[in-house]
Every structure is written in structure tokens, then in C-alpha cells.
Design a protein around this motif. Structure first.
Motif, PDB file in Angstrom:
ATOM      1  N   PRO A   1       0.716  -1.277   0.057  1.00  0.00           N
ATOM      2  CA  PRO A   1       0.078  -0.139   0.032  1.00  0.00           C
ATOM      3  C   PRO A   1       0.790   1.044   0.064  1.00  0.00           C
ATOM      4  O   PRO A   1       1.787   1.452   0.650  1.00  0.00           O
ATOM      5  CB  PRO A   1      -0.790  -0.244   1.095  1.00  0.00           C
ATOM      6  N   TRP A   2       0.441   2.280  -0.644  1.00  0.00           N
ATOM      7  CA  TRP A   2       1.017   3.711  -0.653  1.00  0.00           C
ATOM      8  C   TRP A   2      -0.320   4.474  -0.089  1.00  0.00           C
ATOM      9  O   TRP A   2      -1.254   4.621  -0.718  1.00  0.00           O
ATOM     10  CB  TRP A   2       1.502   4.122  -2.139  1.00  0.00           C
ATOM     11  N   LEU A   3       0.201   5.164   0.933  1.00  0.00           N
ATOM     12  CA  LEU A   3      -0.909   6.097   1.770  1.00  0.00           C
ATOM     13  C   LEU A   3      -0.688   7.549   1.327  1.00  0.00           C
ATOM     14  O   LEU A   3       0.574   8.057   1.613  1.00  0.00           O
ATOM     15  CB  LEU A   3      -0.992   5.725   3.316  1.00  0.00           C
ATOM     16  N   VAL A   4      -1.577   7.884   0.813  1.00  0.00           N
ATOM     17  CA  VAL A   4      -1.509   9.425   0.551  1.00  0.00           C
ATOM     18  C   VAL A   4      -2.602  10.289   1.429  1.00  0.00           C
ATOM     19  O   VAL A   4      -3.453  10.160   1.425  1.00  0.00           O
ATOM     20  CB  VAL A   4      -1.838   9.827  -0.978  1.00  0.00           C
ATOM     21  N   SER A   5      -1.645  10.869   2.303  1.00  0.00           N
ATOM     22  CA  SER A   5      -2.355  11.695   3.614  1.00  0.00           C
ATOM     23  C   SER A   5      -3.020  12.828   3.143  1.00  0.00           C
ATOM     24  O   SER A   5      -2.737  13.431   2.323  1.00  0.00           O
ATOM     25  CB  SER A   5      -1.505  12.086   4.753  1.00  0.00           C
ATOM     26  N   PRO A   6      -4.358  13.140   3.528  1.00  0.00           N
ATOM     27  CA  PRO A   6      -5.034  14.062   3.383  1.00  0.00           C
ATOM     28  C   PRO A   6      -4.493  15.296   3.759  1.00  0.00           C
ATOM     29  O   PRO A   6      -3.892  15.445   4.821  1.00  0.00           O
ATOM     30  CB  PRO A   6      -6.383  14.172   3.946  1.00  0.00           C
TER      31      PRO A   6
END
Length: 260
Positions: free
Chosen positions: A117-122
């Protein structure tokens, strides 16, 4: 003493050397490296690189000669440990082969892939930051035809993030702008097709730039999979349960993300 058998990786050339040196220098074990059938051409350079260890009878290198030979090596009485880079299916098969041969004491270490997974933080991202993140993910996905253990497989974004649409559009455009390379690894096209059939209209191919003198098919292009919003009835997380090891990239939305 016991020998460690290293089953060489089929997707990256450097991994075999790293694994051999790890078992020799960190674990003080003699090592037999069996090259992957996709990379027999590694034998001459590896024989040079590992020459000091080979001369001292610490390391040996052998070509792949089929499943029977590999099984025989795994279950050989002198083999006390097996290390491999591959899939969970391969590791399970090796364990079963050892158990059938009455060698349950032989240990296994594995570098296995996952649905990375690659998490893109808001938050409030600048245009440059969005482009940088999109480039990182696109490169991680398209590198080596998506056939890397740490290849991006899932992009996680917040549903209510004001820049979510902008980012995903930029990610798609970046994937299209980067050159496509063949997904050469055995089974990659089949796995991609299975995911495409599973997601149907929620699967969107992204045609990338072409490289000269490169033969490509439609199955080499990245397939974007819209999983939907986690927790909602329409959410489809099938792409999260197994390693794709192919040019497929799932997008998952999590509730929230509106707050700055």
C-alpha cells in the motif's frame, strides 16, 4: 556442516548476490545458489563476483535444471536451510516438499511480496508535492512491468480530501506519460486479466508512452482498479487479498479527510 540453499530471484539480478552474502557473512553458512530459470545469463558475472568465496569452497553456483532438480536440492541431506525470493505459493510448496521428505527441521526464510500500500495523507498539498507523489507511485508501479516485490499495488486516499480528484487525475496522467515496459514475468498477463475480469467496468487501462524497439501488448499497460470506499456496501477489496505482481494498481478510499 549444513549448507544453505538460496533459490535466486527471477525479477532482479542483484538479489541473489545479496542473499548469498547475507547467509555467508551474517549467518556464517556455506551457500549453494541456484539461479532462476529466467536469469541463467547471471552465471558468468556471478562466478567472477563471488570468486573469492568459491575458491574457498564457501559458495557454489548452479543453473536451474527444472523442478525435479530444484526439489532434489531442497531435500538433499546436506541442506539445512532454504532461502528464497518469490511468492507465498513457492514458499508453501518448498515447505511441503521438505515435510514430505521427512525434513521438517530444515528452516525456510523468504522474501515474499504483498499488496503493497501507498498511503496519501489528506491535507493542503502544493502542486509540486502532488506531482512528486504521483511520480513516485507511477514509477514504483511501472518499474519492471509491475513485477517487483515492493511494487505499488494499492493507493489509499481519503474520500473527502478536497484534492483527491486532482491527485488521482495527476496520477493517471503520470502513468500515461511514463514509458511502458513489458510485463515479462510468467503469469503476469494472466493475473492482470483475472483482475480485469473481476472488476469489470471498474477497471481502466492506462496506455503509457512507448519505447523504441520495444514490443508491447495491451496486457503490459497499467490497469487501474476502483475498489470504492472502504466500509460501504459497494466496496470491492479483492485486489487487496493477493499479490498482483503485474501492471495493476488498486485505488482505495477511506472515509473522512475533509478536515485540514
Amino acid at each position: 556442516g549444513a549448507v544453505t540453499l538460496v533459490l535466486g530471484a527471477g525479477n532482479q539480478s542483484f538479489l541473489g548476490v545479496v542473499d548469498v552474502l547475507s547467509r555467508c557473512l551474517q549467518h556464517a553458512e556455506p551457500v549453494l545458489l541456484k539461479l532462476h530459470p529466467l536469469r541463467p545469463w547471471l552465471s558468468p558475472p556471478l562466478l567472477l563476483i563471488l570468486a573469492p568465496l568459491i575458491a574457498r569452497n564457501i559458495v557454489a553456483v548452479t543453473l536451474d535444471r527444472g523442478v525435479e532438480q530444484a526439489s532434489a536440492l531442497c531435500t538433499h541431506p546436506l541442506v539445512g536451510h532454504v532461502h528464497l525470493t518469490g511468492s507465498e505459493e513457492t514458499a508453501t510448496a518448498v515447505r511441503a516438499s521438505l515435510d514430505r521428505a521427512g525434513r521438517p527441521h530444515v528452516g525456510i526464510t523468504s522474501e515474499l511480496g504483498c499488496a503493497t500500500p501507498w498511503l496519501v495523507s489528506p491535507g493542503a498539498w502544493s502542486g509540486e508535492e502532488l506531482r512528486h507523489a504521483a511520480t513516485l507511485i507511477a514509477t514504483a508501479k511501472k518499474g519492471n512491468g509491475g513485477c517487483n516485490c515492493l511494487s505499488a499495488q494499492v493507493v489509499v486516499v481519503a474520500r473527502d480530501w478536497p484534492q483527491r480528484g486532482e491527485f488521482l487525475s495527476l496520477l493517471t496522467a503520470t502513468i500515461a506519460a511514463q514509458p511502458t515496459v513489458p510485463a515479462y514475468y510468467p503469469g503476469a498477463h494472466k493475473r492482470r486479466a483475472a483482475l480485469g475480469a473481476l472488476y469489470g467496468a471498474r477497471a481502466s487501462p492506462v496506455v503509457g508512452a512507448s519505447l523504441p524497439h520495444t514490443r508491447l501488448t495491451a496486457e503490459d499497460e497499467v490497469l487501474l482498479l476502483d475498489c470504492g470506499v472502504a466500509g460501504e456496501a459497494s466496496f470491492d477489496g479483492a485486489a487487496l487479498r493477493t499479490e498482483a505482481f503485474c501492471p495493476a494498481l488498486a485505488v482505495v478510499q477511506l472515509p473522512g479527510g475533509a478536515d485540514p
